[in-house]
Design a protein around this motif. Structure first.
Motif, mmCIF file in Angstrom:
data_model
loop_
_atom_site.group_PDB
_atom_site.id
_atom_site.type_symbol
_atom_site.label_atom_id
_atom_site.label_comp_id
_atom_site.label_asym_id
_atom_site.label_seq_id
_atom_site.Cartn_x
_atom_site.Cartn_y
_atom_site.Cartn_z
ATOM 1 N N SER A 267 0.858 -1.188 0.000
ATOM 2 C CA SER A 267 0.000 0.000 0.000
ATOM 3 C C SER A 267 0.892 1.234 0.000
ATOM 4 C CB SER A 267 -0.928 0.010 1.218
ATOM 5 O OG SER A 267 -0.183 0.064 2.405
ATOM 6 N N ASN A 268 0.475 2.227 -0.749
ATOM 7 C CA ASN A 268 1.235 3.466 -0.834
ATOM 8 C C ASN A 268 0.555 4.547 -0.014
ATOM 9 O OD1 ASN A 268 3.294 2.567 -2.532
ATOM 10 N ND2 ASN A 268 2.012 2.831 -4.325
ATOM 11 N N GLU A 269 1.371 5.270 0.725
ATOM 12 C CA GLU A 269 0.905 6.427 1.465
ATOM 13 C C GLU A 269 1.447 7.657 0.763
ATOM 14 O OE1 GLU A 269 2.449 5.659 5.354
ATOM 15 O OE2 GLU A 269 0.774 4.355 5.868
ATOM 16 N N GLN A 270 1.291 8.804 1.401
ATOM 17 C CA GLN A 270 1.732 10.034 0.764
ATOM 18 C C GLN A 270 3.254 10.077 0.589
ATOM 19 O OE1 GLN A 270 0.309 13.464 2.830
ATOM 20 N NE2 GLN A 270 -0.066 14.549 0.919
ATOM 21 N N ASN A 271 4.006 9.650 1.597
ATOM 22 C CA ASN A 271 5.462 9.768 1.557
ATOM 23 C C ASN A 271 6.200 8.437 1.566
ATOM 24 O OD1 ASN A 271 4.943 12.483 1.739
ATOM 25 N ND2 ASN A 271 5.339 12.579 3.931
ATOM 26 N N SER B 93 5.885 3.746 1.061
ATOM 27 C CA SER B 93 5.162 2.528 0.710
ATOM 28 C C SER B 93 5.317 1.536 1.851
ATOM 29 C CB SER B 93 5.719 1.908 -0.569
ATOM 30 O OG SER B 93 5.405 2.677 -1.691
ATOM 31 N N SER C 286 10.875 4.590 1.807
ATOM 32 C CA SER C 286 10.646 6.020 1.564
ATOM 33 C C SER C 286 10.346 6.276 0.086
ATOM 34 C CB SER C 286 11.851 6.839 2.014
ATOM 35 O OG SER C 286 13.004 6.412 1.337
ATOM 36 N N ILE D 23 8.160 5.520 -3.277
ATOM 37 C CA ILE D 23 6.834 5.035 -3.615
ATOM 38 C C ILE D 23 7.023 3.881 -4.599
ATOM 39 C CG2 ILE D 23 4.586 5.613 -4.610
ATOM 40 C CD1 ILE D 23 5.176 7.013 -1.947
#
Length: 161
Positions: free
Chosen positions: A57-61, A63, A93, A95
């Motif tokens: 899953s990827n977040e804003q800053n 993975s 850090s 993506i």
């Protein structure tokens, strides 16, 4: 004679499969069981772990990747024919593209043990060890089938080790 030496060097050199980032000197041999039982004692230790991707899953800053742990062979490839000890979480850090880092792909990670993830970060995976990735290597899909065909010394090493 010189030709034979060059040929042997090329064959053996073709078997080094991990990128240079994985030749880190500070890597410690911490087993999955040790880290999962007492992650705080091994916090900030650099490890090289591998396995098969379960989910990403990827977040804003960053993975987050959940990986099914497998021991690594001599060349750093996960030994998927051996029993798995459990899962761990990789936080990168970078993506990571979910199309490339899809479930079922083999991966090797070098990173520091960061304890166990916070509940908000891990989606309920609070008991799993968390690795802050310094380098991630995704193994090619077709490579597993041709692993021993293109690396004769790999084949003989598996037979006799």
């Amino acid at each position: 004679m010189r030709f034979c030496l060059i040929l042997i060097s090329l064959l053996l050199g073709a078997c080094s499969t991990l990128p240079p980032a994985f030749e880190t000197e500070g890597v410690k041999r911490v087993s999955y069981v040790q880290a999962s039982e007492d992650a705080q004692s091994y916090k900030d230790m650099l490890v090289k772990w591998g396995g098969v991707i379960i989910d990403i899953s990827n977040e804003q800053n960053a993975s987050l990747m959940q990986v099914l742990f497998y021991p690594l062979d001599y060349y750093g490839r996960p030994e998927i024919d051996k029993p798995s000890a459990g899962d761990f979480i990789v936080k990168s850090s970078e993506i990571l593209d979910p199309k490339n880092y899809a479930a079922g792909r083999e991966v090797v990670v070098i990173g520091a043990i960061a304890g166990k993830p916070e509940p908000a970060v891990s989606s309920g995976n609070t008991g799993l060890p968390l690795i802050e990735a310094a380098a991630v290597h995704l193994w090619p899909i077709a490579y597993r089938d041709n692993y021993y065909r293109y690396c004769p010394s790999c084949y003989f090493r598996q037979l006799f080790w």
